[in-house]
Enzyme design. Structure first.
Site, PDB file in Angstrom:
ATOM      1  N   ASP A 101      -5.663  -1.490  -6.376  1.00  0.00           N
ATOM      2  CA  ASP A 101      -7.024  -1.225  -6.851  1.00  0.00           C
ATOM      3  C   ASP A 101      -7.104  -1.786  -8.268  1.00  0.00           C
ATOM      4  OD1 ASP A 101      -5.713   0.507  -8.487  1.00  0.00           O
ATOM      5  OD2 ASP A 101      -6.606   2.326  -7.691  1.00  0.00           O
ATOM      6  N   SER A 102      -8.294  -1.756  -8.863  1.00  0.00           N
ATOM      7  CA  SER A 102      -8.454  -2.450 -10.139  1.00  0.00           C
ATOM      8  C   SER A 102      -8.244  -1.540 -11.333  1.00  0.00           C
ATOM      9  CB  SER A 102      -9.864  -3.019 -10.207  1.00  0.00           C
ATOM     10  OG  SER A 102     -10.790  -1.947 -10.182  1.00  0.00           O
ATOM     11  N   GLY A 135     -10.430   0.685 -12.092  1.00  0.00           N
ATOM     12  CA  GLY A 135     -11.771   1.149 -12.454  1.00  0.00           C
ATOM     13  C   GLY A 135     -11.955   2.634 -12.178  1.00  0.00           C
ATOM     14  N   PHE A 136     -11.613   3.033 -10.966  1.00  0.00           N
ATOM     15  CA  PHE A 136     -11.799   4.430 -10.580  1.00  0.00           C
ATOM     16  C   PHE A 136     -11.010   5.372 -11.506  1.00  0.00           C
ATOM     17  CE2 PHE A 136     -10.756   8.207  -8.020  1.00  0.00           C
ATOM     18  CZ  PHE A 136     -12.037   8.608  -7.686  1.00  0.00           C
ATOM     19  N   ASP A 185     -14.460  -2.422 -11.433  1.00  0.00           N
ATOM     20  CA  ASP A 185     -15.825  -1.933 -11.242  1.00  0.00           C
ATOM     21  C   ASP A 185     -16.148  -0.744 -12.126  1.00  0.00           C
ATOM     22  OD1 ASP A 185     -13.979  -0.398  -9.818  1.00  0.00           O
ATOM     23  OD2 ASP A 185     -15.441   0.249  -8.332  1.00  0.00           O
ATOM     24  N   GLN A 226     -21.110  -1.195  -5.383  1.00  0.00           N
ATOM     25  CA  GLN A 226     -21.504   0.129  -5.885  1.00  0.00           C
ATOM     26  C   GLN A 226     -22.978   0.364  -5.548  1.00  0.00           C
ATOM     27  OE1 GLN A 226     -19.637   2.485  -6.981  1.00  0.00           O
ATOM     28  NE2 GLN A 226     -17.691   1.428  -7.344  1.00  0.00           N
ATOM     29  N   GLY A 284     -17.618   4.049  -4.484  1.00  0.00           N
ATOM     30  CA  GLY A 284     -18.572   5.060  -4.909  1.00  0.00           C
ATOM     31  C   GLY A 284     -19.040   5.986  -3.807  1.00  0.00           C
ATOM     32  N   ASP A 325      -8.177   3.948   2.647  1.00  0.00           N
ATOM     33  CA  ASP A 325      -7.032   4.477   1.913  1.00  0.00           C
ATOM     34  C   ASP A 325      -7.396   5.872   1.466  1.00  0.00           C
ATOM     35  OD1 ASP A 325      -8.817   3.438  -0.444  1.00  0.00           O
ATOM     36  OD2 ASP A 325      -7.335   4.771  -1.342  1.00  0.00           O
ATOM     37  N   CYS A 340       2.432  14.417  18.862  1.00  0.00           N
ATOM     38  CA  CYS A 340       2.880  13.446  17.847  1.00  0.00           C
ATOM     39  C   CYS A 340       4.318  12.995  18.091  1.00  0.00           C
ATOM     40  CB  CYS A 340       2.742  14.056  16.461  1.00  0.00           C
ATOM     41  SG  CYS A 340       3.207  12.936  15.128  1.00  0.00           S
ATOM     42  N   CYS A 358       6.275  11.599  15.584  1.00  0.00           N
ATOM     43  CA  CYS A 358       6.978  11.386  14.315  1.00  0.00           C
ATOM     44  C   CYS A 358       8.271  12.202  14.254  1.00  0.00           C
ATOM     45  CB  CYS A 358       6.072  11.699  13.120  1.00  0.00           C
ATOM     46  SG  CYS A 358       5.987  13.445  12.676  1.00  0.00           S
ATOM     47  N   CYS A 396       7.779  16.045  14.076  1.00  0.00           N
ATOM     48  CA  CYS A 396       7.350  16.731  15.301  1.00  0.00           C
ATOM     49  C   CYS A 396       8.416  16.688  16.391  1.00  0.00           C
ATOM     50  CB  CYS A 396       6.037  16.137  15.792  1.00  0.00           C
ATOM     51  SG  CYS A 396       4.691  16.453  14.643  1.00  0.00           S
ATOM     52  N   HIS A 427       4.435  13.423   8.648  1.00  0.00           N
ATOM     53  CA  HIS A 427       3.607  13.716   9.822  1.00  0.00           C
ATOM     54  C   HIS A 427       2.142  13.339   9.578  1.00  0.00           C
ATOM     55  CE1 HIS A 427       1.450  15.557  13.043  1.00  0.00           C
ATOM     56  NE2 HIS A 427       0.717  16.183  12.132  1.00  0.00           N
TER      57      HIS A 427
HETATM   58 ZN   LIG Z   1       4.187  14.423  13.676  1.00  0.00          ZN
END
Ligand SMILES: [Zn+2]
Length: 394
Positions: A90-91, A93-94, A144, A207, A235, A285, A323, A325, A328, A354
């Site tokens: 990311d830049s 900005g946030f 931004d 934005q 935004g 994300d 699941c 993973c 699990c 998980h």
């Molecule tokens: Zn899992």
């Protein structure tokens, strides 16, 4: 490189392949967030085990600590964090508008106070671009001006205009850096990561808050400014009602060029992921899976559950029976509850693992549904929502 091929659509939803310097990414895709060059509590091997194709890293955090020059000296961000698949930065900005001690914004850039050493720093579009180039991610984001979610039209207009002016400066700066790189004049300490033919692309951020006219105008002006390889919607998911976010996505969808990958920034709760894919979004994300995981909250097909719940004390079942993973397959809810009650570190890793797997599987399931063609995703999503929002387990 930076090619995006759509393989199938279902309504507004699409599935395809985004090709980046560090490999292909199947979309829709969820990117775990590696704030400080690490996805909290998870190693790159963990991330690969759960099928992560791409990770986001935070420019602001890496700039204030350890500094982009240190990362460059250690081989660039990919080598530094030992992640050889695609990265997006990311830049900043946030972060400078929300997290850091925000001081002042003018047309040049933003002055802020580092949350690490309290020092005053300035981030400009040129610096944000240079830092990201030095880090060497596949995709860099434009710097931004992020206005608060509930900003009035005048404030949102001001942020939009500045973001558009800054976008031009970011694009110009990246062009210069690329040219210098191609000419072989780049200083050694500013060599980007160890990619044979280094390329980086810049994505603009749209934005405009929840103001339809600003969103439409902003999009038109971004598209007039150049030919991009992708576009981010910023935004949103910053405190506005969910219905507003969906409205903005619906407004934008028919106006977005179909061949451009669309990235909805900061969105990653399961219900939002599903709603946004239905409205034509390709990349996401969010820190939610790892942050919630560390807090003992696990995503399941029946909605989130709190592993600390006393009801799980002697529960032999897995967190999520559907699941695949490590968490699990291997551990019981009773054991995981014990880890959290005893404040053992393993618990943080296992629930983070998980939750990331949960969102990656969710994206996989949506890709499969989209491939089935018209109407298939809508039917899948209705079933999914019916199950996810049923009362009881949480
Ligand atoms: Zn899992």
């Amino acid at each position: 490189m930076f090619d995006f091929q759509i393989a199938a659509t279902s309504g507004a939803a699409r599935t395809g392949t985004l090709t980046l310097p560090h490999g292909p990414v199947e979309t829709p895709v969820f990117m775990p967030v590696g704030t400080q060059g690490t996805v909290r509590a998870l190693s790159p091997a963990d991330l690969k085990a759960v099928g992560a194709a791409m990770v986001l890293a935070n420019t602001y955090h890496l700039h204030v600590r350890p500094g982009e020059e240190v990362v460059a000296q250690l081989g660039g961000l990919h080598r530094f964090m030992a992640w050889d698949r695609p990265l997006l930065t990311d830049s900043g900005g946030f972060q400078v508008f929300s997290l850091a001690g925000f001081r002042r914004v003018d047309d040049d850039g933003v002055e802020f106070q580092s949350h690490v050493d309290g020092g005053r720093r300035t981030l400009t579009p040129e610096r944000a671009t240079e830092i990201q180039w030095t880090l060497g991610a596949d995709i860099a984001m434009a710097f931004d001006h992020v206005a608060p979610g509930a900003a009035d039209e005048a404030t949102s207009r001001d942020a939009l205009e500045r973001t558009l002016r800054w976008l031009e400066r970011c694009a110009r700066k990246l062009g210069e850096l690329m040219e210098r790189w191609n000419d072989g004049q780049t200083g050694r300490s500013f060599q980007p990561s160890n990619v044979p033919s280094f390329r980086q692309t810049l994505w603009p951020i749209l934005q405009g808050g929840t103001h339809p006219n600003l969103r439409i105008e902003g999009l038109r002006r971004i598209l007039e400014m150049g030919s991009w390889t992708g576009l981010a919607v910023g935004g949103l998911s910053v405190g506005e009602p969910k219905a507003k976010m969906y409205e903005v996505l619906e407004l934008l969808e028919p106006r977005l060029p179909r061949p451009l990958p669309r990235y909805l920034m900061g969105v990653g709760f399961p219900e939002d992921l599903v709603a946004a894919v239905e409205r034509g979004v390709d990349l996401f994300d969010c820190v939610a899976p790892t942050r919630n995981g560390r807090n003992g909250s696990a995503f399941t097909p029946e909605g989130p559950l709190n592993i600390r719940n006393a009801g799980f004390r002697t529960d032999k079942g897995p967190v999520d029976p559907t699941c695949d993973c490590e968490t699990c397959i291997t551990y019981s809810r009773g054991y995981l509850r014990h880890l959290f009650v005893a404040e053992e570190l393993l618990g943080l890793r296992l629930l983070s693992l998980h939750n990331v797997r949960y969102l990656i599987r969710l994206a996989e399931q949506m890709r499969a549904a989209i491939r089935k063609g018209e109407g298939a995703l809508a039917a899948w999503a209705d079933d999914w929502r019916r199950r996810y929002t049923q009362p009881g387990i949480a």
